[in-house]
Design a protein around this motif. Structure first.
Motif, short mmCIF file in Angstrom:
data_model
loop_
_atom_site.label_atom_id
_atom_site.label_comp_id
_atom_site.label_asym_id
_atom_site.label_seq_id
_atom_site.Cartn_x
_atom_site.Cartn_y
_atom_site.Cartn_z
N ASN A 288 0.37 -9.68 0.87
CA ASN A 288 1.71 -9.18 0.57
C ASN A 288 2.05 -8.02 1.50
O ASN A 288 1.35 -7.00 1.49
N GLN A 289 3.09 -8.18 2.30
CA GLN A 289 3.42 -7.15 3.29
C GLN A 289 3.79 -5.83 2.65
O GLN A 289 3.43 -4.76 3.15
N GLN A 290 4.52 -5.86 1.53
CA GLN A 290 4.90 -4.61 0.87
C GLN A 290 3.66 -3.87 0.37
O GLN A 290 3.55 -2.65 0.51
N ALA A 291 2.72 -4.62 -0.19
CA ALA A 291 1.47 -4.01 -0.66
C ALA A 291 0.70 -3.42 0.51
O ALA A 291 0.14 -2.33 0.43
N ASN A 292 0.69 -4.16 1.61
CA ASN A 292 -0.01 -3.68 2.80
C ASN A 292 0.64 -2.42 3.34
O ASN A 292 -0.05 -1.48 3.76
N ASP A 293 1.96 -2.37 3.32
CA ASP A 293 2.68 -1.19 3.81
C ASP A 293 2.34 0.05 2.98
O ASP A 293 2.25 1.16 3.51
N GLU A 294 2.16 -0.13 1.68
CA GLU A 294 1.79 0.99 0.82
C GLU A 294 0.42 1.56 1.22
O GLU A 294 0.25 2.77 1.30
N ALA A 295 -0.52 0.66 1.48
CA ALA A 295 -1.86 1.10 1.89
C ALA A 295 -1.80 1.81 3.24
O ALA A 295 -2.43 2.86 3.44
N TYR A 296 -1.02 1.24 4.17
CA TYR A 296 -0.93 1.88 5.49
C TYR A 296 -0.28 3.26 5.39
O TYR A 296 -0.73 4.20 6.06
N ALA A 297 0.74 3.40 4.57
CA ALA A 297 1.42 4.70 4.43
C ALA A 297 0.45 5.76 3.93
O ALA A 297 0.48 6.91 4.38
N PHE A 298 -0.42 5.39 3.01
CA PHE A 298 -1.42 6.34 2.51
C PHE A 298 -2.41 6.67 3.63
O PHE A 298 -2.74 7.85 3.85
N TRP A 299 -2.89 5.64 4.33
CA TRP A 299 -3.83 5.87 5.44
C TRP A 299 -3.21 6.80 6.48
O TRP A 299 -3.84 7.75 6.94
N ARG A 300 -1.97 6.53 6.85
CA ARG A 300 -1.29 7.31 7.88
C ARG A 300 -1.18 8.78 7.47
O ARG A 300 -1.43 9.69 8.28
#
Length: 547
Positions: A288-300
Motif C-alpha cells: 500500500n503506497q499510503q502506508a509506505n509513505d507513512e513509514a518513509y515520513a517517519f524514517w525521513r
C-alpha cells in the motif's frame, strides 16, 4: 588424461549452505565433496572482509541451529563482524572436520548432465573432472561482483578495489579515497574508514534508506542463560515469521491505527533497531503506497534530525522518497548519517552528475576508488557456470528471458540439480540460516526418498515450474517492488538483465508450506526416473569406480 573423481553428491560453495549440505548428507551415508573457489571456508564470508563488513541478522539466530555447534560457541556482539564469522567457520571445522571433504581453489566452470548415465560431469578452471549423481549449488545470492563499465578504469594509476575482492593487506590511513556506491556494503565501508582517511569522497546515485543497527556487546553469561532456557524455542520460532527472524510483521493495516498509535509503534521499532522497522512493520508497507509513505515520513524525520546541513538533508533523506521504503535492501548503520558532517568527507550526488570517465588520477581523488557497486545478485553465481541439462541449453541462456524454477530450488530439464538460498527462494527477505537449513533439509529428504524408492533422477515438470514461477511474479506484482528503479531485488541493477521478481516475496511460512505440501503429495511436481539394471559404468558411483 585427467582421472575423473566420483561422488554421490557434489556441492559448489563452502558457506552456510554448502557446509549444512555436507554435514547432513554425510549422515545419510553418501559420499560428498565440496568444490570451493576460495582458499578457505565461509563462502560469502570468505570474500567479505572489507572494512566494516558484518552480519545484519542478529545473534543467536545467525548460526547453525544444531546444539552440537551452538552449545560451546559464544559471540562477542549482537551483530558479529567478518573476522568473528570466519572464526566461527573454523570452529565448525574443528568440531566436525569439514575441510577433509572440501577441495579449495576449485572454481567450477561447467556442469553437464548425461541423460544416459544419470550423472553430472563437472569441470574446474584448472581442468579437473568430477562426476556425481546429484549437484547442489550453494553459490548464494551475492557471489558474482558487478563492476560497471567505467571508461578509463583500466588506465587508472592508483589502487582500485571492489569490496567483494578485498585484499588481505590494504592500509587506507591518511589516503584520499573515493567510494562509488552507497548500498549496504558502501554504508559499512564509509562508516569504518571515514575516521582514518585524509579525505573521503562518496559518489551516491540513490539515497540509502538505512536503519539503526543498535549494536552492542553481549556477554558469555547472557548467552549461556539463553542457551539453557530458550535457544531451541528461538530456532523453532524462525520458521513462523515472515522473514525467518524473531520478530514478525504486524497484520494491522497502517491507516487503521490512529496517528498516535502509529507513531508509538514506529518509535518502538526504531529503538529496537535491526530490521524491526522493515520486517517487523505494518504488513501493508509492502503493498500500500499510503502506508509506505507513512513509514518513509517517519524514517525521513528521524534521519534529518541527525544531519544539520539542509543541502545534505535533501541529498541523503529527500522530502520526496527516492523509491518506496523497503523495496530496495535497507542496511543497518551505526553512524552513517553523521559521517557526512565530518570536514574530511564530501558527498557527490551522481544522480545529477553521472560518472562519465575515470581519468589517470581518478575522480578528483589521487589514491584510488573503492567500488561498492554490488553484485549480479541472486542468479549471477549460477549463470557464471556453464550448466547444461537434458536439452544441452546453458541455464544462462534459458534464464536470459526470465527465471523459471520450481519451489525456488530446482529447474526443469536439469535433473538432480538443486540450489539453496538462490533464485525464487525467500533468501533476500529472510535470515540466511533460516532459509538455508529448511531448504537443505528438504533437498536431503528428497534424496533419501529417491534412494528408498530406487529413483535414479528427478526434475521439475514444466507445468509445476510454470505455476510456481507465475506465483512468484503475481506476488511481486501485488507489491510495490516494481516502483523501485535499479533495485537488485528485481535484477534491475545489471544492464541487460531482465527486470523481474528474483525472490519469493510471500514470506517464510508460506514458502515452507508450499515445499512441505509438495513432499506430502509424493513430489508430484517432479518427473521421476526409476533405477534400472545397468551395465557397469552406468549404475551407482561404486559401479562407475569398478568400471
Amino acid at each position: 588424461m585427467t582421472e575423473t573423481q566420483e561422488y554421490d553428491v557434489l556441492v559448489i560453495g563452502s558457506g552456510f549452505s554448502g557446509i549444512h549440505q555436507l554435514i547432513n548428507l554425510r549422515k545419510q551415508g553418501l559420499t560428498v565433496k565440496i568444490l570451493e573457489a576460495g582458499s578457505d571456508l565461509g563462502g560469502t564470508w570468505y570474500w567479505n572482509r572489507y572494512p566494516g563488513a558484518r552480519v545484519e541478522s542478529e545473534v543467536p539466530i545467525y548460526q547453525f541451529s544444531d546444539p552440537e555447534l551452538w552449545k560451546d560457541w559464544t559471540w562477542s556482539e549482537r551483530f558479529p563482524g567478518w573476522k568473528e564469522i570466519q572464526e566461527y567457520f573454523q570452529y565448525v571445522d574443528r568440531k566436525l572436520g569439514i575441510k577433509q571433504d572440501v577441495l579449495f581453489s576449485s572454481r567450477v566452470v561447467s556442469a553437464v548432465w548425461n541423460d544416459t548415465t544419470d550423472r553430472w560431469m563437472l569441470t574446474t578452471e584448472d581442468g579437473r573432472v568430477f562426476r556425481s549423481q546429484f549437484l547442489s549449488l550453494c553459490t548464494g545470492v551475492g557471489s558474482k561482483p558487478y563492476i560497471p563499465d567505467f571508461k578509463g578504469l583500466d588506465t587508472f594509476k592508483g589502487q582500485v578495489h571492489h569490496t567483494a575482492r578485498w585484499p588481505a593487506e590494504c592500509n587506507l590511513a591518511e589516503k584520499r579515497v573515493g567510494i562509488i556506491g552507497t548500498g549496504s556494503t558502501g554504508v559499512q565501508v564509509i562508516e569504518e574508514i571515514s575516521p582514518i582517511v585524509s579525505h573521503l569522497t562518496v559518489f551516491q546515485r540513490t539515497p540509502h534508506l538505512a536503519l539503526p543497527m543498535r549494536q552492542r556487546q553481549i556477554s558469555v553469561e547472557e548467552q549461556e542463560k539463553q542457551k539453557n532456557d530458550i535457544y531451541p524455542i528461538l530456532f523453532s520460532r524462525r520458521l513462523q515469521t515472515f522473514s525467518g527472524l524473531l520478530h514478525d510483521l504486524n497484520p494491522k493495516p497502517t491507516m487503521d491505527a490512529t496517528p498516535e498509535e502509529r507513531i508509538s509503534f514506529y518509535e518502538d521499532k526504531w529503538e529496537k533497531g535491526a530490521f524491526h522497522f522493515w520486517l517487523g512493520a505494518y504488513k501493508d508497507l509492502f503493498t500500500n503506497q499510503q502506508a509506505n509513505d507513512e513509514a518513509y515520513a517517519f524514517w525521513r524525520k528521524k534521519v534529518r534530525e541527525r544531519i544539520p546541513n539542509p543541502e545534505l538533508q535533501e541529498i541523503l533523506a529527500p522530502m520526496q522518497a527516492p523509491h518506496p521504503f523497503g523495496m530496495k535492501q535497507p542496511s543497518l548503520e551505526q553512524r552513517y548519517f553523521e559521517v557526512y558532517s565530518q570536514p574530511n568527507v564530501t558527498l557527490v550526488d551522481i544522480k545529477k552528475d553521472e560518472i562519465e570517465e575515470i581519468t589517470l588520477n581518478g575522480l578528483k581523488i589521487s589514491d584510488g576508488p573503492i567500488l561498492a557497486t554490488g553484485f549480479d545478485m541472486v542468479t549471477g553465481g549460477i549463470t557464471a557456470i556453464d550448466i547444461r541439462g537434458q536439452d544441452g541449453i546453458p541455464i544462462k541462456e534459458k534464464w536470459s528471458s526470465g527465471i523459471r524454477s520450481y519451489l525456488g530450488l530446482a529447474s526443469a530439464t536439469y535433473p538432480n540439480m538443486f540450489w539453496i538460498y538462490g533464485p525464487h527462494s525467500p533468501a533476500s527477505f529472510s535470515n540466511g540460516p533460516t532459509t538455508i537449513e529448511f531448504t537443505s533439509e528438504w533437498i536431503i529428504n528428497l534424496i533419501k526418498h529417491m534412494k528408498d524408492n530406487q529413483i535414479s533422477s528427478v526434475a521439475p515438470t514444466e507445468k509445476a515450474q510454470n505455476l510456481y514461477s507465475e506465483k512468484v511474479s503475481r506476488l511481486g506484482a501485488a507489491g510495490l517492488w516494481l516502483r523501485a528503479k535499479r533495485s537488485w531485488f528485481m535484477g534491475a541493477n545489471i544492464p541487460g538483465k531482465k527486470t523481474e521478481m528474483l525472490q519469493f516475496p510471500g514470506g517464510v511460512p508460506v514458502y515452507t508450506k508450499l515445499c512441505n505440501d509438495e513432499a506430502k503429495n509424493g513430489y508430484k511436481g517432479f518427473h521421476t526416473k526409476p533405477e534400472v539394471v545397468r551395465k557397469k559404468g552406468y549404475g551407482s558411483v561404486q559401479d562407475l569406480n569398478d568400471g
